[in-house]
Design an enzyme around this catalytic site. Structure first.
Site, PDB file in Angstrom:
ATOM      1  N   ASP A  27       0.848  -1.179   0.000  1.00  0.00           N
ATOM      2  CA  ASP A  27       0.000   0.000   0.000  1.00  0.00           C
ATOM      3  C   ASP A  27       0.895   1.244   0.000  1.00  0.00           C
ATOM      4  OD1 ASP A  27      -2.330   1.668   0.428  1.00  0.00           O
ATOM      5  OD2 ASP A  27      -1.738   1.751   2.534  1.00  0.00           O
ATOM      6  N   ASP A  29      -0.260   5.213   0.888  1.00  0.00           N
ATOM      7  CA  ASP A  29      -0.511   6.143   1.988  1.00  0.00           C
ATOM      8  C   ASP A  29      -0.627   5.401   3.318  1.00  0.00           C
ATOM      9  OD1 ASP A  29      -1.130   8.958   0.747  1.00  0.00           O
ATOM     10  OD2 ASP A  29      -2.137   7.497  -0.535  1.00  0.00           O
ATOM     11  N   ASP A 205      -1.997  -0.701   5.897  1.00  0.00           N
ATOM     12  CA  ASP A 205      -2.203  -0.120   7.226  1.00  0.00           C
ATOM     13  C   ASP A 205      -3.662   0.116   7.588  1.00  0.00           C
ATOM     14  OD1 ASP A 205      -2.354   2.120   5.274  1.00  0.00           O
ATOM     15  OD2 ASP A 205      -2.630   3.306   7.083  1.00  0.00           O
TER      16      ASP A 205
END
Length: 256
Positions: A27, A29, A205
């Site tokens: 991922d 961001d 996240d």
């Protein structure tokens, strides 16, 4: 309260072969880079793009950034020829030299965006992020808008639940078409070279990454939540740097 899981030093992964046999899905961001107050304010460490490029070469090309951002954003922040999947898997580009693969998807009625923009205008700091087939209402800088943002975005999606879904992110709500997902992107990439036959490893996240983690596990690999496995994006970048050193035998050049 326990701290982050400390992974074995690269290139090893728990219970699996060396990282050289992995297919790595990352991922953007909040995972590779810290979350920024605004989508356009993200700070990309200057050594991150070349690190990802070098690590992709070490993996025979089996590294992809899988993000909710459009591919254009990813190309802007990571201007290196690696595989990328944007818009939560709605657009994938396995071959950096080829055009992206984009399915025919519906777009929400323009009225929906107007209503969301009106809400943002009433809450200074809230903003709209446009995407090819949807939009995001961010309220990180306007936390007082949280309840109203959720209520409005839920109401809008309820008008066409067969075609659109509401995705919760970090202090944001996103309306997107049903169908595409980060998990779907992982499965599509794992079905073709150079990813096929490798052990998928997804690191993210946020709740938006859970489908990617689940897909990696279903395919015999690993799904790691950044906060549990590494703690911070900086710690993940250090781990990736160590992985690159472990596979090449070369020392990283000092940053800066």
């Amino acid at each position: 309260m326990t701290g982050p899981l400390v992974l074995p030093p690269p290139p090893l992964l728990p219970g699996h072969p060396p990282l050289t046999r992995a297919a790595l899905f990352l991922d953007f961001d909040g995972t590779l880079v810290e979350i920024a107050p605004r989508p356009d304010a993200v700070a990309v460490p200057p050594d991150l793009p070349p690190l990802l490029h070098a690590l992709a070469r070490c993996l025979g090309g089996a590294l992809a950034v899988v993000s909710g951002r459009p591919l254009g954003d990813l190309d802007h922040f990571l201007p290196v020829p690696i595989a990328k999947a944007g818009d939560h898997g709605a657009a994938i580009r396995p071959d950096p030299e080829a055009p992206p693969e984009v399915p025919d998807l519906p777009s929400p009625p323009p009225r929906w965006r107007v209503q969301a923009a009106d809400l943002a205008a009433r809450h200074p700091g809230a903003l709209i992020e446009d995407k090819a087939h949807g939009f995001v209402l961010h309220y990180r800088l306007a936390p007082d808008a949280a309840a109203e943002a959720k209520a409005l975005m839920s109401e809008l999606v309820s008008e066409a639940p067969a075609h659109f879904t509401l995705l919760e992110a970090r202090m944001a709500w996103e309306i997107r078409p049903r169908g595409p997902s980060k998990g779907g992107a992982v499965r599509r990439l794992m079905a073709r070279p150079p990813f096929a036959g490798r052990v998928p490893v997804f690191i993210g996240d946020d709740v938006t990454d859970e489908e990617g983690m689940e897909a990696a596990r279903d395919l015999g690999g690993h799904g790691f939540r950044l906060q549990d496995a590494f703690g911070t994006p900086a710690a993940l970048r250090d781990w990736l740097s160590a992985a690159r050193r472990g596979m090449t035998g070369r020392k990283e050049a000092p940053a800066g």
